[in-house]
Design a protein around this motif. Structure first.
Motif, PDB file in Angstrom:
ATOM      1  N   SER A  16       0.788  -1.232   0.000  1.00 35.60           N
ATOM      2  CA  SER A  16       0.000   0.000   0.000  1.00 35.60           C
ATOM      3  C   SER A  16       0.819   1.281   0.000  1.00 35.60           C
ATOM      4  CB  SER A  16      -0.956   0.010   1.205  1.00 35.60           C
ATOM      5  OG  SER A  16      -0.213   0.029   2.420  1.00 35.60           O
ATOM      6  N   ARG A  17       2.129   1.184   0.241  1.00 35.27           N
ATOM      7  CA  ARG A  17       2.926   2.412   0.315  1.00 35.27           C
ATOM      8  C   ARG A  17       4.373   2.124  -0.065  1.00 35.27           C
ATOM      9  NH1 ARG A  17       6.134   2.449   4.819  1.00 35.27           N
ATOM     10  NH2 ARG A  17       5.618   1.021   6.522  1.00 35.27           N
ATOM     11  N   GLY A  18       5.146   3.187  -0.210  1.00 38.25           N
ATOM     12  CA  GLY A  18       6.567   3.050  -0.484  1.00 38.25           C
ATOM     13  C   GLY A  18       6.861   2.270  -1.747  1.00 38.25           C
ATOM     14  N   LEU A  19       7.900   1.462  -1.696  1.00 35.70           N
ATOM     15  CA  LEU A  19       8.277   0.657  -2.855  1.00 35.70           C
ATOM     16  C   LEU A  19       7.141  -0.256  -3.285  1.00 35.70           C
ATOM     17  CD1 LEU A  19      11.913  -0.414  -1.839  1.00 35.70           C
ATOM     18  CD2 LEU A  19      11.259   1.418  -3.408  1.00 35.70           C
ATOM     19  N   GLY A  20       6.428  -0.819  -2.329  1.00 35.69           N
ATOM     20  CA  GLY A  20       5.354  -1.755  -2.637  1.00 35.69           C
ATOM     21  C   GLY A  20       4.265  -1.152  -3.499  1.00 35.69           C
ATOM     22  N   ALA A  21       3.917   0.094  -3.264  1.00 37.14           N
ATOM     23  CA  ALA A  21       2.878   0.751  -4.057  1.00 37.14           C
ATOM     24  C   ALA A  21       3.313   0.894  -5.512  1.00 37.14           C
ATOM     25  CB  ALA A  21       2.553   2.121  -3.454  1.00 37.14           C
ATOM     26  N   HIS A  22       4.567   1.268  -5.726  1.00 35.50           N
ATOM     27  CA  HIS A  22       5.084   1.367  -7.102  1.00 35.50           C
ATOM     28  C   HIS A  22       5.114  -0.007  -7.758  1.00 35.50           C
ATOM     29  CE1 HIS A  22       6.332   5.596  -7.122  1.00 35.50           C
ATOM     30  NE2 HIS A  22       6.710   5.432  -5.869  1.00 35.50           N
ATOM     31  N   TRP A  23       5.532  -1.008  -7.007  1.00 33.20           N
ATOM     32  CA  TRP A  23       5.649  -2.351  -7.576  1.00 33.20           C
ATOM     33  C   TRP A  23       4.291  -2.928  -7.922  1.00 33.20           C
ATOM     34  CZ3 TRP A  23       9.747  -4.537  -3.615  1.00 33.20           C
ATOM     35  CH2 TRP A  23      10.947  -3.847  -3.805  1.00 33.20           C
ATOM     36  N   ALA A  24       3.292  -2.701  -7.082  1.00 32.18           N
ATOM     37  CA  ALA A  24       1.950  -3.209  -7.365  1.00 32.18           C
ATOM     38  C   ALA A  24       1.438  -2.671  -8.697  1.00 32.18           C
ATOM     39  CB  ALA A  24       1.005  -2.836  -6.227  1.00 32.18           C
ATOM     40  N   GLU A  25       1.602  -1.388  -8.899  1.00 32.50           N
ATOM     41  CA  GLU A  25       1.152  -0.756 -10.147  1.00 32.50           C
ATOM     42  C   GLU A  25       1.882  -1.347 -11.349  1.00 32.50           C
ATOM     43  OE1 GLU A  25      -1.091   1.406 -12.475  1.00 32.50           O
ATOM     44  OE2 GLU A  25      -1.140   2.105 -10.387  1.00 32.50           O
ATOM     45  N   ALA A  26       3.196  -1.525 -11.238  1.00 29.60           N
ATOM     46  CA  ALA A  26       3.992  -2.031 -12.353  1.00 29.60           C
ATOM     47  C   ALA A  26       3.649  -3.485 -12.675  1.00 29.60           C
ATOM     48  CB  ALA A  26       5.474  -1.898 -12.033  1.00 29.60           C
ATOM     49  N   ILE A  27       3.443  -4.289 -11.659  1.00 36.71           N
ATOM     50  CA  ILE A  27       3.107  -5.706 -11.857  1.00 36.71           C
ATOM     51  C   ILE A  27       1.809  -5.831 -12.644  1.00 36.71           C
ATOM     52  CG2 ILE A  27       2.347  -7.789 -10.646  1.00 36.71           C
ATOM     53  CD1 ILE A  27       4.340  -6.890  -8.371  1.00 36.71           C
ATOM     54  N   LEU A  28       0.813  -5.055 -12.272  1.00 38.56           N
ATOM     55  CA  LEU A  28      -0.476  -5.113 -12.952  1.00 38.56           C
ATOM     56  C   LEU A  28      -0.401  -4.501 -14.347  1.00 38.56           C
ATOM     57  CD1 LEU A  28      -2.609  -4.182  -9.850  1.00 38.56           C
ATOM     58  CD2 LEU A  28      -2.765  -6.345 -11.097  1.00 38.56           C
ATOM     59  N   ALA A  29       0.369  -3.432 -14.488  1.00 40.21           N
ATOM     60  CA  ALA A  29       0.482  -2.754 -15.787  1.00 40.21           C
ATOM     61  C   ALA A  29       1.106  -3.646 -16.851  1.00 40.21           C
ATOM     62  CB  ALA A  29       1.285  -1.470 -15.641  1.00 40.21           C
ATOM     63  N   CYS A  30       1.958  -4.591 -16.426  1.00 36.69           N
ATOM     64  CA  CYS A  30       2.596  -5.467 -17.414  1.00 36.69           C
ATOM     65  C   CYS A  30       1.739  -6.680 -17.746  1.00 36.69           C
ATOM     66  CB  CYS A  30       3.980  -5.903 -16.933  1.00 36.69           C
ATOM     67  SG  CYS A  30       3.979  -7.178 -15.666  1.00 36.69           S
ATOM     68  N   GLY A  31       0.533  -6.759 -17.172  1.00 45.25           N
ATOM     69  CA  GLY A  31      -0.400  -7.816 -17.527  1.00 45.25           C
ATOM     70  C   GLY A  31      -0.462  -8.994 -16.581  1.00 45.25           C
ATOM     71  N   ASP A  32       0.290  -8.944 -15.481  1.00 44.20           N
ATOM     72  CA  ASP A  32       0.293 -10.042 -14.527  1.00 44.20           C
ATOM     73  C   ASP A  32      -0.858  -9.933 -13.536  1.00 44.20           C
ATOM     74  OD1 ASP A  32       2.491 -11.148 -15.726  1.00 44.20           O
ATOM     75  OD2 ASP A  32       3.931 -10.474 -14.225  1.00 44.20           O
ATOM     76  N   ARG A  33      -1.030 -10.992 -12.759  1.00 44.49           N
ATOM     77  CA  ARG A  33      -2.038 -11.036 -11.700  1.00 44.49           C
ATOM     78  C   ARG A  33      -1.347 -10.751 -10.370  1.00 44.49           C
ATOM     79  NH1 ARG A  33      -2.560 -15.026 -15.202  1.00 44.49           N
ATOM     80  NH2 ARG A  33      -1.227 -16.375 -13.930  1.00 44.49           N
ATOM     81  N   LEU A  34      -2.055 -10.092  -9.460  1.00 48.54           N
ATOM     82  CA  LEU A  34      -1.420  -9.695  -8.205  1.00 48.54           C
ATOM     83  C   LEU A  34      -2.363  -9.842  -7.022  1.00 48.54           C
ATOM     84  CD1 LEU A  34       0.832  -8.311  -6.520  1.00 48.54           C
ATOM     85  CD2 LEU A  34      -0.211  -6.114  -7.153  1.00 48.54           C
ATOM     86  N   LEU A 190       9.848   5.426   5.043  1.00 51.43           N
ATOM     87  CA  LEU A 190       9.972   4.272   5.934  1.00 51.43           C
ATOM     88  C   LEU A 190      10.298   4.680   7.366  1.00 51.43           C
ATOM     89  CD1 LEU A 190      10.144   1.179   6.354  1.00 51.43           C
ATOM     90  CD2 LEU A 190      12.549   1.328   5.681  1.00 51.43           C
ATOM     91  N   ALA A 191      11.301   5.539   7.538  1.00 56.69           N
ATOM     92  CA  ALA A 191      11.736   5.906   8.887  1.00 56.69           C
ATOM     93  C   ALA A 191      10.682   6.741   9.607  1.00 56.69           C
ATOM     94  CB  ALA A 191      13.062   6.659   8.826  1.00 56.69           C
ATOM     95  N   THR A 192      10.087   7.697   8.900  1.00 60.00           N
ATOM     96  CA  THR A 192       9.137   8.604   9.556  1.00 60.00           C
ATOM     97  C   THR A 192       7.831   7.908   9.909  1.00 60.00           C
ATOM     98  OG1 THR A 192       8.344   9.356   7.388  1.00 60.00           O
ATOM     99  CG2 THR A 192      10.096  10.636   8.423  1.00 60.00           C
TER     100      THR A 192
END
Length: 282
Positions: A16-34, A190-192
């Motif tokens: 839902s945030r940080g690196l994971g949020a960017h990765w979720a979008e990219a995974i789905l954008a390339c046609g994969d299931r998440l 992450l730290a804050t």
């Protein structure tokens, strides 16, 4: 004629945030299931609207081993067998070892180490049966070195490193690859957004040394969005590495650190030999 790409099913924690949020979008954008797991799935609603049945949001606290197993079963039943697990959920406790209270120290290990362990164990039966799979453990540059005022956080990452290296040797026979991702410096909050210790002035020097060390190393924040390209490239690699740095500037300090470790062991080899004792004779 280019061969059609086969879509994959991913299970991503900390989505839902940080690196994971960017990765979720990219995974789905390339046609994969998440299957995207987070303690609060509110931020994932737009992905549900855009990607429909290729996306499964899961409300999950990775500290709950039973909940993790149920979430993986749900993902497998809904999206199919999990091809790629990304253990990204985590927080960073900044503080000296003495400053962290018992609850904070246990929570750090529960999320960063045990959370990854529970998810890893949950996907392994399916991956072993299919004799294929990728497990990506999001460690840290602090999983390779230790710095003042980050001891509890880095202990959780060192535990993840050891478990993952052993795991890689155990599951290679089943066609499963394990990779430790070592991010350097990215602006993810992450730290804050992580729990913090009650600071003791007795350790102000340790915090100063931490920040001075980062400045001396010349680390500069990388492009958080660009890590998505690196993640996808890593998964597409037929023979992925055991470890990979995300970001630049870390190699030279690592060379210095590891050379110093070896030099120290060699310098004190006379103590090692003293501990070994004299050879026994039959």
């Amino acid at each position: 004629m280019t061969e059609a790409r086969t879509s994959r099913t991913w299970f991503l924690t900390g989505a839902s945030r940080g690196l994971g949020a960017h990765w979720a979008e990219a995974i789905l954008a390339c046609g994969d299931r998440l299957a995207a797991a987070a303690r609060d799935t509110t931020a994932l609603a737009p992905l549900s609207e855009r990607y429909g049945d290729r996306f499964l949001p899961l409300r999950l606290d990775v500290r709950d081993a039973t909940g993790v197993r149920e979430a993986v079963r749900n993902a497998e039943a809904t999206l199919g067998g999990i091809d790629v697990l990304v253990n990204n959920a985590g927080h960073m406790l900044v503080g000296a070892v003495e400053e962290a209270d018992e609850e904070q120290a246990r929570a750090q290990m529960d999320v960063n180490y045990f959370g990854a362990l529970w998810a890893t164990r949950a996907v392994l039966p399916g991956m072993r049966e299919r004799r294929a799979g990728r497990i990506l453990q999001v460690s840290s540059y602090g999983g390779l070195v230790a710095m003042p005022a980050l001891g509890i956080y880095q202990a959780s990452k060192w535990a993840l490193e050891a478990m993952s290296e052993s795991l890689a040797a155990e599951v290679a026979a089943y066609g499963i690859h394990v990779t430790l991702i070592e991010p350097l410096m990215f602006s993810t909050g992450l730290a804050t957004e992580s729990p913090q210790v009650k600071q003791d002035p007795a350790y102000d020097h340790a915090r100063g040394a931490l920040y001075a060390g980062a400045e001396a190393a010349g680390f500069t924040p990388g492009d958080t969005a660009a890590t998505s390209d690196a993640l996808l490239a890593l998964v597409d690699t037929p023979e992925p590495p055991m470890r990979v740095l995300f970001g630049t500037g870390g190699l030279e300090p690592l060379r210095t650190e590891y050379a110093a470790r070896l030099a120290g062991l060699e310098q004190w080899d006379h103590i090692s030999r003293l501990a070994q004792g004299k050879p026994t004779t039959s």
